[in-house]
Design a protein around this motif. Structure first.
Motif, PDB file in Angstrom:
ATOM      1  N   LEU A  36       3.796   2.029  -8.383  1.00  0.00           N
ATOM      2  CA  LEU A  36       5.081   2.262  -7.732  1.00  0.00           C
ATOM      3  C   LEU A  36       5.408   3.740  -7.851  1.00  0.00           C
ATOM      4  O   LEU A  36       4.977   4.397  -8.801  1.00  0.00           O
ATOM      5  N   ALA A  37       6.184   4.248  -6.910  1.00  0.00           N
ATOM      6  CA  ALA A  37       6.505   5.676  -6.959  1.00  0.00           C
ATOM      7  C   ALA A  37       7.948   5.913  -6.538  1.00  0.00           C
ATOM      8  O   ALA A  37       8.514   5.164  -5.744  1.00  0.00           O
TER       9      ALA A  37
ATOM     10  N   GLY B  37       1.776  -1.555   5.384  1.00  0.00           N
ATOM     11  CA  GLY B  37       0.352  -1.452   5.115  1.00  0.00           C
ATOM     12  C   GLY B  37       0.057  -0.914   3.724  1.00  0.00           C
ATOM     13  O   GLY B  37      -0.816  -1.425   3.017  1.00  0.00           O
ATOM     14  N   SER B  38       0.813   0.097   3.314  1.00  0.00           N
ATOM     15  CA  SER B  38       0.610   0.675   1.991  1.00  0.00           C
ATOM     16  C   SER B  38       0.933  -0.325   0.890  1.00  0.00           C
ATOM     17  O   SER B  38       0.190  -0.449  -0.088  1.00  0.00           O
ATOM     18  N   ILE B  39       2.018  -1.046   1.056  1.00  0.00           N
ATOM     19  CA  ILE B  39       2.412  -2.037   0.047  1.00  0.00           C
ATOM     20  C   ILE B  39       1.318  -3.093  -0.103  1.00  0.00           C
ATOM     21  O   ILE B  39       0.899  -3.437  -1.223  1.00  0.00           O
ATOM     22  N   LEU B  40       0.827  -3.621   1.012  1.00  0.00           N
ATOM     23  CA  LEU B  40      -0.198  -4.666   0.953  1.00  0.00           C
ATOM     24  C   LEU B  40      -1.478  -4.151   0.312  1.00  0.00           C
ATOM     25  O   LEU B  40      -2.084  -4.828  -0.532  1.00  0.00           O
ATOM     26  N   ARG B  41      -1.893  -2.930   0.675  1.00  0.00           N
ATOM     27  CA  ARG B  41      -3.122  -2.376   0.085  1.00  0.00           C
ATOM     28  C   ARG B  41      -2.982  -2.204  -1.415  1.00  0.00           C
ATOM     29  O   ARG B  41      -3.899  -2.521  -2.181  1.00  0.00           O
TER      30      ARG B  41
ATOM     31  N   ASP C 171      -1.038  11.663  -1.483  1.00  0.00           N
ATOM     32  CA  ASP C 171      -2.488  11.463  -1.622  1.00  0.00           C
ATOM     33  C   ASP C 171      -2.868  11.288  -3.086  1.00  0.00           C
ATOM     34  O   ASP C 171      -3.712  10.443  -3.432  1.00  0.00           O
ATOM     35  N   PHE C 172      -2.241  12.086  -3.946  1.00  0.00           N
ATOM     36  CA  PHE C 172      -2.522  11.975  -5.378  1.00  0.00           C
ATOM     37  C   PHE C 172      -2.093  10.600  -5.908  1.00  0.00           C
ATOM     38  O   PHE C 172      -2.822   9.973  -6.684  1.00  0.00           O
ATOM     39  N   VAL C 173      -0.918  10.137  -5.504  1.00  0.00           N
ATOM     40  CA  VAL C 173      -0.419   8.840  -5.972  1.00  0.00           C
ATOM     41  C   VAL C 173      -1.371   7.722  -5.563  1.00  0.00           C
ATOM     42  O   VAL C 173      -1.678   6.826  -6.346  1.00  0.00           O
ATOM     43  N   TYR C 174      -1.851   7.789  -4.323  1.00  0.00           N
ATOM     44  CA  TYR C 174      -2.832   6.792  -3.873  1.00  0.00           C
ATOM     45  C   TYR C 174      -4.113   6.884  -4.689  1.00  0.00           C
ATOM     46  O   TYR C 174      -4.641   5.872  -5.162  1.00  0.00           O
ATOM     47  N   ASP C 175      -4.609   8.099  -4.860  1.00  0.00           N
ATOM     48  CA  ASP C 175      -5.885   8.308  -5.546  1.00  0.00           C
ATOM     49  C   ASP C 175      -5.804   7.877  -7.008  1.00  0.00           C
ATOM     50  O   ASP C 175      -6.763   7.328  -7.564  1.00  0.00           O
TER      51      ASP C 175
END
Length: 437
Positions: A329-330, A393-397, A320-324
Protein backbone atom coordinates in the motif's frame (compact mmCIF):
# COMPACT_ATOMS: atom_id res chain seq x y z
CA UNK A 1 -20.12 20.57 35.66
CA UNK A 2 -20.02 19.22 32.11
CA UNK A 3 -17.12 19.11 29.63
CA UNK A 4 -17.44 18.50 25.88
CA UNK A 5 -14.28 17.39 24.03
CA UNK A 6 -14.35 17.86 20.25
CA UNK A 7 -12.29 16.49 17.38
CA UNK A 8 -13.21 18.86 14.53
CA UNK A 9 -13.68 17.67 10.96
CA UNK A 10 -12.25 19.67 8.10
CA UNK A 11 -15.62 19.70 6.33
CA UNK A 12 -18.52 17.37 5.60
CA UNK A 13 -17.02 16.30 2.25
CA UNK A 14 -13.72 15.37 3.84
CA UNK A 15 -15.55 13.18 6.35
CA UNK A 16 -17.39 11.42 3.52
CA UNK A 17 -14.12 10.76 1.69
CA UNK A 18 -12.73 8.90 4.68
CA UNK A 19 -13.63 5.24 4.47
CA UNK A 20 -14.50 3.54 7.73
CA UNK A 21 -11.07 1.88 7.71
CA UNK A 22 -9.44 5.33 7.90
CA UNK A 23 -11.56 6.73 10.72
CA UNK A 24 -9.65 6.29 13.95
CA UNK A 25 -11.08 7.20 17.36
CA UNK A 26 -9.64 10.32 19.07
CA UNK A 27 -7.24 8.63 21.50
CA UNK A 28 -5.89 11.99 22.68
CA UNK A 29 -9.33 13.20 23.75
CA UNK A 30 -10.16 9.93 25.49
CA UNK A 31 -6.88 10.30 27.37
CA UNK A 32 -7.81 13.84 28.43
CA UNK A 33 -11.22 12.55 29.53
CA UNK A 34 -9.44 10.01 31.73
CA UNK A 35 -7.42 12.82 33.35
CA UNK A 36 -10.67 14.51 34.42
CA UNK A 37 -11.98 13.84 37.91
CA UNK A 38 -14.88 11.35 38.01
CA UNK A 39 -17.31 13.86 39.53
CA UNK A 40 -17.23 15.83 36.23
CA UNK A 41 -19.40 14.70 33.32
CA UNK A 42 -17.38 14.33 30.12
CA UNK A 43 -18.40 13.55 26.53
CA UNK A 44 -16.48 13.24 23.26
CA UNK A 45 -17.70 14.30 19.83
CA UNK A 46 -15.78 13.42 16.68
CA UNK A 47 -17.05 15.40 13.69
CA UNK A 48 -15.72 12.73 11.35
CA UNK A 49 -18.45 10.37 12.53
CA UNK A 50 -21.28 12.54 13.91
CA UNK A 51 -22.63 16.09 13.56
CA UNK A 52 -21.99 18.82 16.10
CA UNK A 53 -24.85 20.30 18.12
CA UNK A 54 -24.19 23.88 19.21
CA UNK A 55 -27.08 23.69 21.65
CA UNK A 56 -25.02 21.35 23.80
CA UNK A 57 -25.03 22.74 27.33
CA UNK A 58 -21.39 22.11 28.18
CA UNK A 59 -19.72 24.45 30.66
CA UNK A 60 -16.26 23.88 29.19
CA UNK A 61 -15.44 22.90 25.59
CA UNK A 62 -12.04 21.45 24.70
CA UNK A 63 -11.01 21.22 21.04
CA UNK A 64 -8.05 19.25 19.69
CA UNK A 65 -6.54 21.08 16.70
CA UNK A 66 -4.38 19.85 13.84
CA UNK A 67 -3.31 22.59 11.42
CA UNK A 68 -5.67 21.54 8.60
CA UNK A 69 -8.72 21.81 10.86
CA UNK A 70 -7.68 25.06 12.56
CA UNK A 71 -10.22 27.26 10.69
CA UNK A 72 -13.01 24.84 11.55
CA UNK A 73 -11.84 24.64 15.17
CA UNK A 74 -11.80 28.43 15.46
CA UNK A 75 -15.33 28.59 14.04
CA UNK A 76 -16.56 26.03 16.59
CA UNK A 77 -14.80 27.88 19.40
CA UNK A 78 -16.40 31.21 18.52
CA UNK A 79 -19.89 29.71 18.34
CA UNK A 80 -19.62 27.99 21.71
CA UNK A 81 -18.15 31.12 23.28
CA UNK A 82 -21.12 33.13 21.98
CA UNK A 83 -23.35 30.68 23.86
CA UNK A 84 -21.56 31.30 27.13
CA UNK A 85 -19.22 28.31 27.31
CA UNK A 86 -15.52 28.60 28.08
CA UNK A 87 -13.38 27.16 25.29
CA UNK A 88 -9.92 25.56 25.46
CA UNK A 89 -7.77 24.73 22.43
CA UNK A 90 -4.92 22.24 22.40
CA UNK A 91 -2.99 20.00 20.03
CA UNK A 92 -0.15 20.53 17.52
CA UNK A 93 -1.42 23.75 15.92
CA UNK A 94 -2.15 25.76 19.10
CA UNK A 95 1.11 24.43 20.54
CA UNK A 96 3.00 25.89 17.57
CA UNK A 97 0.97 29.13 17.37
CA UNK A 98 -0.49 29.83 20.83
CA UNK A 99 -0.82 33.58 20.25
CA UNK A 100 -2.94 32.94 17.17
CA UNK A 101 -5.07 30.32 18.92
CA UNK A 102 -5.83 32.47 21.98
CA UNK A 103 -7.60 34.98 19.75
CA UNK A 104 -10.40 32.43 19.35
CA UNK A 105 -10.69 30.85 22.80
CA UNK A 106 -10.30 31.40 26.54
CA UNK A 107 -7.24 29.20 27.15
CA UNK A 108 -4.62 27.26 25.23
CA UNK A 109 -2.90 24.05 26.36
CA UNK A 110 0.60 24.03 24.88
CA UNK A 111 2.19 20.61 24.43
CA UNK A 112 1.09 17.54 26.37
CA UNK A 113 -2.03 17.64 28.52
CA UNK A 114 -0.98 15.64 31.58
CA UNK A 115 -0.54 18.10 34.45
CA UNK A 116 -1.67 21.13 32.45
CA UNK A 117 -5.23 19.85 32.06
CA UNK A 118 -5.71 19.18 35.75
CA UNK A 119 -4.43 22.67 36.64
CA UNK A 120 -6.75 24.18 34.04
CA UNK A 121 -9.79 22.40 35.50
CA UNK A 122 -8.92 23.60 39.00
CA UNK A 123 -8.58 27.19 37.75
CA UNK A 124 -11.86 26.93 35.84
CA UNK A 125 -13.69 25.87 38.99
CA UNK A 126 -12.20 28.86 40.84
CA UNK A 127 -13.15 31.22 38.01
CA UNK A 128 -9.52 32.18 37.39
CA UNK A 129 -8.72 30.62 34.03
CA UNK A 130 -5.32 31.63 32.64
CA UNK A 131 -4.55 32.10 28.96
CA UNK A 132 -1.79 29.53 28.59
CA UNK A 133 -1.06 26.20 30.26
CA UNK A 134 2.09 24.15 29.72
CA UNK A 135 4.43 21.83 31.57
CA UNK A 136 7.91 22.90 32.59
CA UNK A 137 9.08 19.30 32.06
CA UNK A 138 7.69 16.49 29.89
CA UNK A 139 5.15 14.42 31.83
CA UNK A 140 6.02 10.97 33.15
CA UNK A 141 4.26 8.26 31.13
CA UNK A 142 4.12 5.74 33.98
CA UNK A 143 0.79 4.93 35.63
CA UNK A 144 -1.33 6.88 33.14
CA UNK A 145 -5.08 6.37 33.55
CA UNK A 146 -6.86 4.14 31.04
CA UNK A 147 -8.31 6.25 28.19
CA UNK A 148 -12.10 6.65 28.26
CA UNK A 149 -12.80 4.50 25.21
CA UNK A 150 -16.34 4.06 26.48
CA UNK A 151 -17.01 7.62 25.28
CA UNK A 152 -16.45 6.78 21.58
CA UNK A 153 -19.55 6.72 19.37
CA UNK A 154 -20.65 3.10 19.15
CA UNK A 155 -20.12 1.37 15.82
CA UNK A 156 -18.38 4.37 14.24
CA UNK A 157 -14.86 2.94 13.97
CA UNK A 158 -13.30 -0.11 12.37
CA UNK A 159 -10.94 -0.40 15.33
CA UNK A 160 -11.32 1.18 18.78
CA UNK A 161 -8.49 -0.63 20.53
CA UNK A 162 -5.75 1.93 19.93
CA UNK A 163 -2.88 2.59 22.30
CA UNK A 164 0.28 4.71 22.58
CA UNK A 165 3.47 3.41 24.16
CA UNK A 166 5.88 6.27 23.49
CA UNK A 167 6.19 9.98 22.74
CA UNK A 168 8.92 12.16 21.27
CA UNK A 169 11.41 11.64 18.46
CA UNK A 170 15.15 12.40 18.32
CA UNK A 171 15.35 12.69 14.53
CA UNK A 172 13.68 16.12 14.27
CA UNK A 173 13.00 15.90 10.52
CA UNK A 174 12.65 19.32 8.91
CA UNK A 175 9.01 18.87 7.86
CA UNK A 176 7.73 17.02 10.97
CA UNK A 177 6.01 18.61 13.98
CA UNK A 178 6.37 15.65 16.37
CA UNK A 179 9.59 16.84 18.04
CA UNK A 180 8.13 20.32 18.50
CA UNK A 181 5.15 18.97 20.47
CA UNK A 182 6.56 15.92 22.24
CA UNK A 183 10.28 16.63 22.52
CA UNK A 184 13.46 15.34 20.91
CA UNK A 185 13.92 12.16 22.89
CA UNK A 186 11.91 8.99 23.24
CA UNK A 187 9.84 8.59 26.39
CA UNK A 188 8.10 5.30 27.05
CA UNK A 189 5.33 3.85 29.10
CA UNK A 190 6.54 0.95 31.25
CA UNK A 191 6.04 -2.32 29.38
CA UNK A 192 3.92 -3.71 32.20
CA UNK A 193 1.58 -0.71 31.86
CA UNK A 194 1.17 -1.40 28.13
CA UNK A 195 0.42 -5.07 28.73
CA UNK A 196 -2.11 -4.17 31.40
CA UNK A 197 -3.84 -1.74 29.01
CA UNK A 198 -4.08 -4.33 26.25
CA UNK A 199 -5.48 -6.90 28.66
CA UNK A 200 -7.98 -4.28 29.88
CA UNK A 201 -9.21 -3.66 26.30
CA UNK A 202 -9.76 -7.37 25.74
CA UNK A 203 -9.41 -7.08 21.95
CA UNK A 204 -7.49 -9.27 19.54
CA UNK A 205 -6.60 -6.48 17.08
CA UNK A 206 -4.60 -3.52 18.42
CA UNK A 207 -3.51 -0.30 16.75
CA UNK A 208 -0.29 1.28 18.06
CA UNK A 209 -0.42 5.06 17.57
CA UNK A 210 3.28 5.71 18.27
CA UNK A 211 5.16 7.74 15.67
CA UNK A 212 7.76 4.97 15.72
CA UNK A 213 6.91 1.86 17.68
CA UNK A 214 10.43 0.51 17.08
CA UNK A 215 12.40 3.72 17.64
CA UNK A 216 14.18 2.57 20.79
CA UNK A 217 15.25 -0.95 19.88
CA UNK A 218 15.97 -2.04 23.45
CA UNK A 219 12.53 -0.97 24.65
CA UNK A 220 10.82 -2.39 21.56
CA UNK A 221 12.42 -5.81 22.01
CA UNK A 222 11.26 -5.89 25.62
CA UNK A 223 7.77 -4.80 24.57
CA UNK A 224 7.48 -7.35 21.74
CA UNK A 225 8.58 -10.18 24.04
CA UNK A 226 5.86 -9.17 26.50
CA UNK A 227 3.22 -9.00 23.76
CA UNK A 228 3.87 -12.49 22.37
CA UNK A 229 1.96 -14.41 25.10
CA UNK A 230 -1.11 -12.18 24.59
CA UNK A 231 -1.79 -13.75 21.16
CA UNK A 232 -2.90 -10.46 19.61
CA UNK A 233 -2.54 -9.05 16.11
CA UNK A 234 -1.34 -5.47 15.79
CA UNK A 235 -0.42 -2.76 13.32
CA UNK A 236 1.53 0.43 13.88
CA UNK A 237 4.08 2.85 12.51
CA UNK A 238 7.83 2.26 12.39
CA UNK A 239 10.90 3.50 10.58
CA UNK A 240 12.12 1.41 7.65
CA UNK A 241 15.26 0.29 9.44
CA UNK A 242 13.29 -2.01 11.75
CA UNK A 243 14.04 -4.59 9.04
CA UNK A 244 17.79 -4.18 9.50
CA UNK A 245 17.67 -5.77 12.96
CA UNK A 246 16.85 -9.46 12.45
CA UNK A 247 16.17 -10.11 16.13
CA UNK A 248 13.81 -7.12 16.35
CA UNK A 249 11.97 -8.21 13.21
CA UNK A 250 11.53 -11.78 14.48
CA UNK A 251 10.24 -10.49 17.80
CA UNK A 252 7.80 -8.18 16.00
CA UNK A 253 6.41 -11.13 14.05
CA UNK A 254 6.10 -13.29 17.17
CA UNK A 255 4.38 -10.44 19.02
CA UNK A 256 1.62 -10.35 16.40
CA UNK A 257 2.71 -7.55 14.04
CA UNK A 258 0.73 -7.79 10.79
CA UNK A 259 1.20 -4.34 9.26
CA UNK A 260 3.40 -1.25 9.47
CA UNK A 261 3.03 2.30 8.15
CA UNK A 262 6.50 3.44 7.10
CA UNK A 263 7.81 6.84 6.10
CA UNK A 264 10.08 6.05 3.15
CA UNK A 265 9.55 9.75 2.25
CA UNK A 266 11.57 9.83 -0.97
CA UNK A 267 13.64 7.73 -3.38
CA UNK A 268 16.13 10.60 -3.85
CA UNK A 269 19.30 10.85 -1.75
CA UNK A 270 19.33 14.61 -2.28
CA UNK A 271 15.79 14.95 -0.92
CA UNK A 272 16.59 12.70 2.03
CA UNK A 273 19.46 15.02 2.87
CA UNK A 274 17.12 18.02 2.78
CA UNK A 275 14.90 16.62 5.51
CA UNK A 276 17.70 15.31 7.70
CA UNK A 277 16.52 11.70 7.71
CA UNK A 278 19.92 10.10 7.23
CA UNK A 279 18.82 6.92 9.04
CA UNK A 280 16.69 6.08 5.97
CA UNK A 281 19.01 4.17 3.63
CA UNK A 282 17.42 4.25 0.18
CA UNK A 283 19.70 1.52 -1.15
CA UNK A 284 18.28 -0.84 1.49
CA UNK A 285 14.58 -0.07 0.91
CA UNK A 286 13.80 -3.00 -1.39
CA UNK A 287 15.67 -5.51 0.74
CA UNK A 288 13.90 -4.20 3.84
CA UNK A 289 10.48 -4.66 2.24
CA UNK A 290 11.40 -8.24 1.30
CA UNK A 291 12.42 -8.97 4.88
CA UNK A 292 9.18 -7.52 6.22
CA UNK A 293 7.18 -9.67 3.80
CA UNK A 294 9.20 -12.73 4.82
CA UNK A 295 7.87 -12.14 8.34
CA UNK A 296 4.27 -11.69 7.20
CA UNK A 297 4.16 -7.91 7.66
CA UNK A 298 2.15 -5.79 5.24
CA UNK A 299 3.84 -2.50 4.33
CA UNK A 300 2.09 0.83 3.79
CA UNK A 301 4.79 3.10 2.42
CA UNK A 302 4.51 6.89 2.71
CA UNK A 303 6.13 9.12 0.09
CA UNK A 304 6.33 12.91 -0.17
CA UNK A 305 6.56 15.08 -3.28
CA UNK A 306 7.83 18.65 -3.46
CA UNK A 307 11.39 18.65 -2.13
CA UNK A 308 13.74 21.18 -3.71
CA UNK A 309 15.61 18.40 -5.50
CA UNK A 310 12.39 16.92 -6.95
CA UNK A 311 11.98 17.45 -10.68
CA UNK A 312 9.01 16.64 -12.94
CA UNK A 313 10.10 13.01 -13.26
CA UNK A 314 9.89 12.31 -9.53
CA UNK A 315 6.29 11.07 -9.68
CA UNK A 316 6.90 8.28 -12.16
CA UNK A 317 10.22 7.34 -10.58
CA UNK A 318 8.52 7.00 -7.20
CA UNK A 319 5.58 4.94 -8.43
CA UNK A 320 7.93 2.70 -10.44
CA UNK A 321 9.98 2.19 -7.30
CA UNK A 322 6.89 1.28 -5.25
CA UNK A 323 5.90 -1.31 -7.85
CA UNK A 324 9.42 -2.70 -8.10
CA UNK A 325 9.79 -2.92 -4.31
CA UNK A 326 6.39 -4.68 -4.11
CA UNK A 327 5.14 -2.33 -1.41
CA UNK A 328 1.57 -3.41 -0.58
CA UNK A 329 0.00 0.00 0.00
CA UNK A 330 1.21 3.53 -0.59
CA UNK A 331 0.43 7.06 0.49
CA UNK A 332 1.54 10.01 -1.65
CA UNK A 333 1.63 13.37 0.11
CA UNK A 334 2.53 16.88 -0.95
CA UNK A 335 5.25 18.44 1.18
CA UNK A 336 3.55 20.81 3.61
CA UNK A 337 5.25 23.54 5.72
CA UNK A 338 3.51 22.98 9.04
CA UNK A 339 3.96 25.85 11.53
CA UNK A 340 6.60 25.18 14.12
CA UNK A 341 8.80 23.16 11.76
CA UNK A 342 12.16 24.10 10.30
CA UNK A 343 10.71 23.62 6.82
CA UNK A 344 8.09 26.29 7.49
CA UNK A 345 10.74 28.71 8.74
CA UNK A 346 12.88 28.07 5.65
CA UNK A 347 10.07 28.70 3.16
CA UNK A 348 8.80 31.70 5.09
CA UNK A 349 12.26 33.28 5.07
CA UNK A 350 12.54 32.61 1.32
CA UNK A 351 9.10 34.16 0.67
CA UNK A 352 7.92 30.94 -0.98
CA UNK A 353 4.66 30.39 0.91
CA UNK A 354 1.81 31.21 -1.47
CA UNK A 355 -1.24 30.21 0.57
CA UNK A 356 -1.90 30.88 4.25
CA UNK A 357 -5.29 29.14 4.43
CA UNK A 358 -4.61 26.56 7.14
CA UNK A 359 -7.37 24.28 5.81
CA UNK A 360 -5.13 23.54 2.84
CA UNK A 361 -2.24 22.39 5.04
CA UNK A 362 -3.45 18.79 4.80
CA UNK A 363 -0.67 17.18 2.74
CA UNK A 364 -3.01 17.29 -0.27
CA UNK A 365 -2.65 20.89 -1.43
CA UNK A 366 0.32 22.89 -2.70
CA UNK A 367 0.83 25.94 -0.49
CA UNK A 368 4.38 26.94 -1.51
CA UNK A 369 6.51 27.55 -4.60
CA UNK A 370 8.39 24.34 -5.52
CA UNK A 371 11.97 24.75 -6.73
CA UNK A 372 11.89 22.78 -9.99
CA UNK A 373 8.25 22.82 -11.10
CA UNK A 374 5.15 24.93 -10.85
CA UNK A 375 2.60 24.48 -8.06
CA UNK A 376 0.17 23.13 -10.67
CA UNK A 377 2.69 20.54 -11.84
CA UNK A 378 3.29 19.37 -8.27
CA UNK A 379 -0.44 19.03 -7.67
CA UNK A 380 -1.05 17.21 -10.96
CA UNK A 381 1.90 14.88 -10.40
CA UNK A 382 0.76 13.84 -6.92
CA UNK A 383 -2.78 13.27 -8.22
CA UNK A 384 -1.40 11.11 -11.04
CA UNK A 385 0.57 8.96 -8.56
CA UNK A 386 -2.54 8.30 -6.45
CA UNK A 387 -4.70 7.45 -9.48
CA UNK A 388 -2.05 5.27 -11.08
CA UNK A 389 -1.27 3.21 -7.97
CA UNK A 390 -4.93 2.77 -7.03
CA UNK A 391 -6.30 2.06 -10.48
CA UNK A 392 -8.34 -1.14 -10.70
CA UNK A 393 -5.63 -2.89 -12.69
CA UNK A 394 -2.91 -1.93 -10.24
CA UNK A 395 -4.94 -3.05 -7.24
CA UNK A 396 -5.69 -6.45 -8.79
CA UNK A 397 -2.06 -7.03 -9.81
CA UNK A 398 -0.73 -6.14 -6.38
CA UNK A 399 -3.31 -7.91 -4.23
CA UNK A 400 -3.31 -11.13 -6.24
CA UNK A 401 0.47 -11.00 -6.45
CA UNK A 402 1.06 -11.11 -2.69
CA UNK A 403 4.08 -13.31 -2.01
CA UNK A 404 3.25 -14.44 1.53
CA UNK A 405 2.68 -18.13 2.20
CA UNK A 406 -0.85 -19.49 1.70
CA UNK A 407 -1.91 -19.09 5.34
CA UNK A 408 -0.78 -15.47 5.48
CA UNK A 409 -2.39 -14.67 2.14
CA UNK A 410 -5.67 -16.04 3.53
CA UNK A 411 -5.30 -13.86 6.63
CA UNK A 412 -4.30 -10.64 4.85
CA UNK A 413 -6.02 -10.80 1.47
CA UNK A 414 -9.35 -9.28 2.51
CA UNK A 415 -7.93 -6.49 4.77
CA UNK A 416 -5.39 -5.43 2.13
CA UNK A 417 -8.03 -5.47 -0.61
CA UNK A 418 -10.40 -3.47 1.60
CA UNK A 419 -7.81 -0.78 2.31
CA UNK A 420 -6.86 -0.57 -1.37
CA UNK A 421 -10.51 -0.07 -2.31
CA UNK A 422 -10.95 2.50 0.48
CA UNK A 423 -8.07 4.53 -0.96
CA UNK A 424 -9.59 4.24 -4.45
CA UNK A 425 -13.03 5.33 -3.24
CA UNK A 426 -11.51 8.35 -1.49
CA UNK A 427 -9.64 9.32 -4.66
CA UNK A 428 -12.74 8.91 -6.83
CA UNK A 429 -14.87 10.94 -4.39
CA UNK A 430 -12.30 13.73 -4.30
CA UNK A 431 -12.10 13.83 -8.09
CA UNK A 432 -15.89 14.12 -8.43
CA UNK A 433 -15.91 16.88 -5.82
CA UNK A 434 -13.20 18.86 -7.60
CA UNK A 435 -15.08 18.57 -10.90
CA UNK A 436 -18.19 20.06 -9.30
CA UNK A 437 -16.36 23.01 -7.74
Amino acid sequence: MRILLISPGKDVYYAKRLGRAFKLPPLGLSTIAALTKPDIEVSILDEHVEPLNYDDTADLVGISVMTAVAPRAYEIARKFKSRGAKVVLGGPHPSALPEEAIQHCDAVVIGEAEGSWQRLIDDFKKGSLEKFYFNENPPDLANLPEPRRDLYKKGAYYITSTIQTSRGCPFDCAFCSVSNVFGKRYRHRPVEDVVRSIEHMGKRLIGFMDDNVAGNRGYSKELFKALAPLKIKWAGQASVNIAEDQELLELAEKSGCVGLFMGFETVSKESMGEIGKSHNKIEEFKANVRRLHDHGIVVLGAFIFGFDSDDRDVFKRTVDFVYDAKIDLAQFSILTPLPGTRFYEKLYSENRIIDTDWSKYDMGHVVFKPAQMSPEELDEGATWAWKEFYSRGSILRRVFGMKFDLLKVALYFLPVLTINLSFKNAIDFGQKLSQKS
